[in-house]
Every structure is written in structure tokens, then in C-alpha cells.
Motif scaffolding. Structure first.
Motif, PDB file in Angstrom:
ATOM      1  N   UNK A  67     -90.987 -53.230 -76.737  1.00  0.00           N
ATOM      2  CA  UNK A  67     -90.519 -53.360 -75.640  1.00  0.00           C
ATOM      3  C   UNK A  67     -89.755 -52.131 -75.180  1.00  0.00           C
ATOM      4  N   UNK A  68     -89.403 -51.121 -75.953  1.00  0.00           N
ATOM      5  CA  UNK A  68     -88.558 -50.104 -75.619  1.00  0.00           C
ATOM      6  C   UNK A  68     -89.492 -48.964 -74.526  1.00  0.00           C
ATOM      7  N   UNK A  69     -88.645 -48.613 -73.536  1.00  0.00           N
ATOM      8  CA  UNK A  69     -89.363 -47.892 -72.299  1.00  0.00           C
ATOM      9  C   UNK A  69     -90.078 -46.504 -72.905  1.00  0.00           C
ATOM     10  N   UNK A  70     -89.569 -46.027 -73.990  1.00  0.00           N
ATOM     11  CA  UNK A  70     -90.059 -44.845 -74.531  1.00  0.00           C
ATOM     12  C   UNK A  70     -90.691 -45.137 -76.020  1.00  0.00           C
ATOM     13  N   UNK A  71     -91.492 -46.335 -76.057  1.00  0.00           N
ATOM     14  CA  UNK A  71     -91.826 -46.564 -77.520  1.00  0.00           C
ATOM     15  C   UNK A  71     -92.632 -45.431 -78.094  1.00  0.00           C
ATOM     16  N   UNK A  72     -93.453 -44.871 -77.530  1.00  0.00           N
ATOM     17  CA  UNK A  72     -94.205 -43.528 -78.174  1.00  0.00           C
ATOM     18  C   UNK A  72     -93.065 -42.661 -78.815  1.00  0.00           C
ATOM     19  N   UNK A  73     -92.278 -42.250 -78.099  1.00  0.00           N
ATOM     20  CA  UNK A  73     -90.923 -41.303 -78.412  1.00  0.00           C
ATOM     21  C   UNK A  73     -90.528 -41.707 -79.744  1.00  0.00           C
ATOM     22  N   UNK A  74     -89.975 -43.218 -79.423  1.00  0.00           N
ATOM     23  CA  UNK A  74     -89.098 -44.016 -80.605  1.00  0.00           C
ATOM     24  C   UNK A  74     -89.742 -44.001 -81.970  1.00  0.00           C
ATOM     25  N   UNK A  75     -91.008 -44.268 -81.890  1.00  0.00           N
ATOM     26  CA  UNK A  75     -92.031 -44.277 -82.954  1.00  0.00           C
ATOM     27  C   UNK A  75     -92.237 -43.092 -83.586  1.00  0.00           C
ATOM     28  N   UNK A  76     -92.355 -42.043 -82.716  1.00  0.00           N
ATOM     29  CA  UNK A  76     -92.585 -40.542 -83.276  1.00  0.00           C
ATOM     30  C   UNK A  76     -91.432 -40.161 -83.959  1.00  0.00           C
ATOM     31  N   UNK A  77     -90.209 -40.419 -83.717  1.00  0.00           N
ATOM     32  CA  UNK A  77     -88.930 -40.054 -84.075  1.00  0.00           C
ATOM     33  C   UNK A  77     -88.751 -40.671 -85.445  1.00  0.00           C
ATOM     34  N   UNK A  78     -89.128 -42.077 -85.572  1.00  0.00           N
ATOM     35  CA  UNK A  78     -88.994 -42.797 -86.762  1.00  0.00           C
ATOM     36  C   UNK A  78     -89.986 -42.532 -87.718  1.00  0.00           C
ATOM     37  N   UNK A  79     -91.312 -42.254 -87.448  1.00  0.00           N
ATOM     38  CA  UNK A  79     -92.249 -41.739 -88.138  1.00  0.00           C
ATOM     39  C   UNK A  79     -92.106 -40.241 -88.699  1.00  0.00           C
ATOM     40  N   UNK A  80     -91.531 -39.614 -88.056  1.00  0.00           N
ATOM     41  CA  UNK A  80     -91.340 -38.062 -88.481  1.00  0.00           C
ATOM     42  C   UNK A  80     -90.322 -38.024 -89.502  1.00  0.00           C
ATOM     43  N   UNK A  81     -89.427 -38.941 -89.534  1.00  0.00           N
ATOM     44  CA  UNK A  81     -88.244 -39.088 -90.649  1.00  0.00           C
ATOM     45  C   UNK A  81     -88.628 -40.013 -91.813  1.00  0.00           C
ATOM     46  N   UNK A  82     -89.676 -40.650 -91.786  1.00  0.00           N
ATOM     47  CA  UNK A  82     -90.171 -41.320 -92.632  1.00  0.00           C
ATOM     48  C   UNK A  82     -89.560 -42.784 -92.599  1.00  0.00           C
ATOM     49  N   UNK A  83     -89.112 -43.106 -91.494  1.00  0.00           N
ATOM     50  CA  UNK A  83     -88.685 -44.467 -91.238  1.00  0.00           C
ATOM     51  C   UNK A  83     -89.626 -45.259 -90.589  1.00  0.00           C
ATOM     52  N   UNK A  84     -91.049 -45.185 -90.508  1.00  0.00           N
ATOM     53  CA  UNK A  84     -91.994 -45.921 -90.054  1.00  0.00           C
ATOM     54  C   UNK A  84     -93.246 -45.908 -90.810  1.00  0.00           C
ATOM     55  N   UNK A  85     -93.505 -47.097 -91.433  1.00  0.00           N
ATOM     56  CA  UNK A  85     -94.759 -46.990 -92.417  1.00  0.00           C
ATOM     57  C   UNK A  85     -96.118 -46.680 -91.480  1.00  0.00           C
TER      58      UNK A  85
END
Length: 204
Positions: free
Chosen positions: A186-204
Motif C-alpha cells: 500500500x506504500x505510495x512508492x512501493x517500487x522504490x521501497x522494494x528496490x531499497x530493501x532488495x538492494x540491501x538484502x532485505x527482500x527475498x
């Protein structure tokens, strides 16, 4: 103290209001953490264990057969006069049944104790499992509520797991931050949030 920690975290890119962790989700998180912290035996150790079991079992079977060892079990009632015996394959099945029943009983006891332990830990955790704000930036993540502030650099993140609608970000293999996946979606910047998490190994 908290101001110094927040300054060390650098400018946050995202601020998420995370709800408290319920008992069921806490139980699932503990299972994930136990798996992350456990040391799994390598294939060589597993192979050696299998070979050792085959060697011991094969040797015992050979000695029993070569020496014509046999076993028999008797149950006799001195008052009623009845007798019941088991030998051969029937005795083997009886022994296996006793072993299986013992293992199942131990499993039930351990599971019950684990559930009671999780209930006790959840009740004693207090605001550690309560609602909080999670700030995410390029330097790490910052967990804070009115009573405490905790900074974790991304270098300490050792994995992430999706479990029961939650994203569990694991730090140092022994603790975890939780994010409801619905909150991310539901986050307005979902793509950016997921990109940050994935970049730092916090998203499988």
C-alpha cells in the motif's frame, strides 16, 4: 541518546508505521529465527552418519543371524491362566510400535512446552513487540517507539523471509524486524521501497 542514534542513521528515505506483532505472527517469527540460527550438517557429515548407521545395523544383523540369536516375549496371567507371546516379525512390530509411540509422546510434550514458552516470551516482551516506527535509509534501518531507539546497519542484515503475510528482516541471525506485506504493497512508492530493501538484502 536517541538523537545521536538517529543522526548516525543518516537521512531516512521511508518512514513506516508498523503495528504490534500478534502472538501467532510472533510464533512464526520464532520458527524462522530458529531455522536461521541453526547449523545444518554438511553432506559429508550426513553421509558419514548414514554409513555409520548402516554399518552398525548390518553388523548387528549379521551377528544375530550367524549365531542364530532369537527373541521372544511372553505375557502370562497367573490369576486367569491366559498366556500371550510374541516372536519373530510380531516382536519386531511391537518394538517398533513402542519406539514410535515414545517418539510421538515426546514430540507432543516438546511442542506443548514450546507453545507455552512462546506465550510467556510474547507476554514479557512488552514494547519490543509493540507498534513502532521503522525508518529506512541507505545506511540502515532505525526502529523506534516512545521508549527506545535501535539502529541496525544494512551490513548486519543476514537475510529476509516472507512468512504468513509478513516480511521478516533478519539481523545477525538471531533477531528480526517485521513488516506486514500489506503495508509495503500500500506504500505510495512501493517500487522504490522494494528496490531499497532488495538492494540491501532485505527482500527475498
Amino acid at each position: 541518546m536517541s538523537e545521536g542514534v538517529e543522526a548516525a542513521a543518516g537521512p531516512p528515505r521511508y518512514a513506516l508505521q508498523v503495528p504490534a506483532l500478534g502472538l501467532a505472527d510472533y510464533g512464526r517469527m520464532q520458527v524462522v529465527l530458529m531455522r536461521a540460527a541453526s547449523v545444518r550438517p554438511g553432506w559429508r557429515r550426513r553421509l558419514l552418519g548414514l554409513a555409520g548407521g548402516c554399518l552398525v545395523g548390518g553388523t548387528a544383523g549379521y551377528l544375530a543371524a550367524s549365531r542364530e540369536v532369537s527373541a521372544e516375549m511372553w505375557l502370562v496371567s497367573g490369576r486367569d491362566g491366559w498366556a500371550w507371546s510374541l516372536d519373530g516379525f510380531g516382536l519386531v512390530l511391537a518394538v517398533l510400535g513402542v519406539v514410535l509411540a515414545t517418539v510421538l509422546a515426546l514430540g507432543v510434550i516438546l511442542s506443548s512446552r514450546q507453545r507455552r514458552g512462546i506465550h510467556a516470551l510474547h507476554a514479557a516482551a512488552g514494547d519490543l513487540l509493540g507498534a513502532h516506527e521503522l525508518l529506512l535509509g541507505e545506511d540502515g534501518l532505525l526502529w523506534r517507539n516512545p521508549s527506545r531507539t535501535l539502529l541496525v546497519p544494512w551490513s548486519r542484515v543476514t537475510g529476509a523471509v516472507r512468512q504468513g503475510g509478513m516480511l521478516l528482516i533478519i539481523a545477525d541471525r538471531i533477531s528480526a524486524f517485521w513488516l506486514p506485506e500489506a503495508l509495503i504493497a500500500a506504500h505510495p512508492d512501493r517500487a522504490g521501497l522494494e528496490s531499497l530493501l532488495r538492494r540491501h538484502g532485505a527482500l527475498p
